[in-house]
Design an enzyme around this catalytic site. Sequence first.
Site, mmCIF file in Angstrom:
data_model
loop_
_atom_site.group_PDB
_atom_site.id
_atom_site.type_symbol
_atom_site.label_atom_id
_atom_site.label_comp_id
_atom_site.label_asym_id
_atom_site.label_seq_id
_atom_site.Cartn_x
_atom_site.Cartn_y
_atom_site.Cartn_z
ATOM 1 N N ASP A 222 0.856 -1.183 0.000
ATOM 2 C CA ASP A 222 0.000 0.000 0.000
ATOM 3 C C ASP A 222 0.897 1.240 0.000
ATOM 4 O O ASP A 222 1.780 1.375 0.837
ATOM 5 C CB ASP A 222 -0.897 -0.027 1.249
ATOM 6 C CG ASP A 222 -1.926 1.079 1.229
ATOM 7 O OD1 ASP A 222 -3.120 0.761 1.169
ATOM 8 O OD2 ASP A 222 -1.547 2.259 1.267
ATOM 9 N N ASP B 241 -3.698 2.305 -5.370
ATOM 10 C CA ASP B 241 -2.384 2.262 -4.724
ATOM 11 C C ASP B 241 -2.137 1.017 -3.889
ATOM 12 O O ASP B 241 -1.207 0.980 -3.101
ATOM 13 C CB ASP B 241 -2.179 3.518 -3.858
ATOM 14 C CG ASP B 241 -2.869 3.413 -2.503
ATOM 15 O OD1 ASP B 241 -3.937 2.799 -2.431
ATOM 16 O OD2 ASP B 241 -2.311 3.941 -1.530
ATOM 17 N N GLU B 242 -2.970 0.003 -4.072
ATOM 18 C CA GLU B 242 -2.929 -1.131 -3.169
ATOM 19 C C GLU B 242 -2.961 -2.438 -3.940
ATOM 20 O O GLU B 242 -3.637 -2.529 -4.967
ATOM 21 C CB GLU B 242 -4.213 -1.055 -2.345
ATOM 22 C CG GLU B 242 -4.116 -1.371 -0.906
ATOM 23 C CD GLU B 242 -5.497 -1.314 -0.278
ATOM 24 O OE1 GLU B 242 -5.945 -2.351 0.206
ATOM 25 O OE2 GLU B 242 -6.113 -0.234 -0.292
HETATM 26 N N1 DCP Z 1 -8.709 8.177 -1.463
HETATM 27 C C1 DCP Z 1 -9.812 9.008 -1.713
HETATM 28 N N2 DCP Z 1 -10.839 9.077 -0.810
HETATM 29 C C2 DCP Z 1 -10.815 8.345 0.329
HETATM 30 C C3 DCP Z 1 -9.720 7.474 0.586
HETATM 31 C C4 DCP Z 1 -8.676 7.423 -0.331
HETATM 32 O O1 DCP Z 1 -9.840 9.671 -2.748
HETATM 33 N N3 DCP Z 1 -11.814 8.430 1.208
HETATM 34 C C5 DCP Z 1 -7.609 8.153 -2.429
HETATM 35 C C6 DCP Z 1 -6.500 9.084 -2.021
HETATM 36 C C7 DCP Z 1 -5.416 8.201 -1.512
HETATM 37 C C8 DCP Z 1 -5.626 6.910 -2.258
HETATM 38 O O2 DCP Z 1 -7.026 6.855 -2.529
HETATM 39 O O3 DCP Z 1 -4.118 8.755 -1.726
HETATM 40 C C9 DCP Z 1 -5.176 5.685 -1.502
HETATM 41 O O4 DCP Z 1 -5.923 5.524 -0.316
HETATM 42 P P1 DCP Z 1 -5.283 4.999 1.027
HETATM 43 O O5 DCP Z 1 -6.407 4.663 1.924
HETATM 44 O O6 DCP Z 1 -4.269 3.950 0.748
HETATM 45 O O7 DCP Z 1 -4.590 6.283 1.632
HETATM 46 P P2 DCP Z 1 -3.182 6.920 1.322
HETATM 47 O O8 DCP Z 1 -2.377 6.102 0.367
HETATM 48 O O9 DCP Z 1 -3.373 8.333 0.906
HETATM 49 O O10 DCP Z 1 -2.480 6.935 2.743
HETATM 50 P P3 DCP Z 1 -1.885 5.713 3.576
HETATM 51 O O11 DCP Z 1 -0.443 6.024 3.750
HETATM 52 O O12 DCP Z 1 -2.633 5.722 4.861
HETATM 53 O O13 DCP Z 1 -2.125 4.455 2.780
HETATM 54 MG MG MG Z 2 -2.173 4.049 0.627
#
Ligand code: DCP
Ligand code: MG
Length: 404
Positions: A10, A105-106
């Site tokens: 992730d 991203d996962e």
């Molecule tokens: N995303 C979004 N709305 C949300 C959750 C996520 O648009 N409610 C988008 C933005 C994030 C991406 O999806 O960058 C990936 O979600 P993640 O939950 O993996 O969050 P992040 O990668 O941003 O942070 P982390 O380091 O916690 O994984």
């Molecule tokens: Mg993420």
Amino acid sequence: MKNKTIIHVDMDAFYASVEIRDNPNLKGKPVIIGALPDQRGVVATASYEARKYGVHSAMNIKEAYRLCPKGIYLHPNMKKYKAVSNHMHRIWLDYTDVAEFLALDEAYLDVTGSLKLFGSAEKIGREIKRRIAEELNLTCSVGIGYSMASAKFASEEDKPDGFFIVRDRKHYVSLIYNRNVSVIPFVGRKTAQKLNEAGYWKVKDILKAPEKIEKMFGSVRGRAIVEMASGIDHREITPYYKREEKSIGHEETFQEDTSDFDILANYLILFSAKLAEKIKAKHLFCQTVTVKVKYSNMKQITRSCSIESTASSAAIRKTALELLDAVPQKPVRLIGLTLSGFSRTKISQVTFGQDSSRSEKEEELDDTVFALKQRFGAELLKTGSELNASLEINREMNRKEHHE
Ligand code: DCP
Ligand code: MG
């Protein structure tokens, strides 16, 4: 339970990290992606610096601004994130085909069958981190486990830039034993609330009273919660190619009906480029091309043709144009093109390379597109920037195909 080795990867603060990477002035600053503070919208994500202020995904942007007025607020650039995501997918697929991609991203990677080749899951995990850093200048968190739940738990455990291994079921249960019930997969906000109201706050509370949980949620759901709390997770990864849509298509309804089949042909050329780009991004090949025509009297016909599996816009449009040739020529109100019969590997093309005039034909088609733009520029613009973007894609793909 068969022994499996699963990696969950992730990316860290994905959208924000890409923006910070591309604009070093943002480094170390609270960056919030979503909307500008004076606009309506929610937070998509926030850099770890911004999270210190309490900003998180899905929060109203106004609330984020109240918590973090010094933050840098940006709109998301989805096209860029998709391109980065495609690169990540390519890296991940180097280690296994049994890959399930979530969001952008996962990924879950079942590397059970890859261990012999690469040595160990730890080596694969380390290599993935190294390549994401070197090739994309980004960080990710890697979790290794014996199940999907334990791998996901592991990737969250050491975020950001994490690397964590859950050795086995016993290890997993020892890690979650004293945590809140919400750590269990499938236990969302509502279920957690219901459990809390009944006095179950921690995983250990569930493990001490499994029958009561089954009674509370019914045998299927209740048992699933108890099993998850005990570290039993039978879920199999659904590889990306099995989750794909059955078909991908594009169609356009004209503002005025047209009897000019040259125009229809040119639309199909553009659609071919657009759809080829889409399936390439999904690492797929198609075997069926379908053209749909709706006439001014609303009668609709479709013509399909099976071809050797391909992701080439040239092969797709050749078939599409042949199909169009076989269609009765009457005033048309809608033209569509659909690709289906997807596979993840290309069946070798026996005839490949025999057609020495291929690049000439390509150029000819390219000329047709340009001629169309010259003649019907307004017509094309009318249908929006998408078609113009397709023209770009078309040119780019022709360039690439010539180089191949
Ligand atoms: N995303 C979004 N709305 C949300 C959750 C996520 O648009 N409610 C988008 C933005 C994030 C991406 O999806 O960058 C990936 O979600 P993640 O939950 O993996 O969050 P992040 O990668 O941003 O942070 P982390 O380091 O916690 O994984
Ligand atoms: Mg993420």
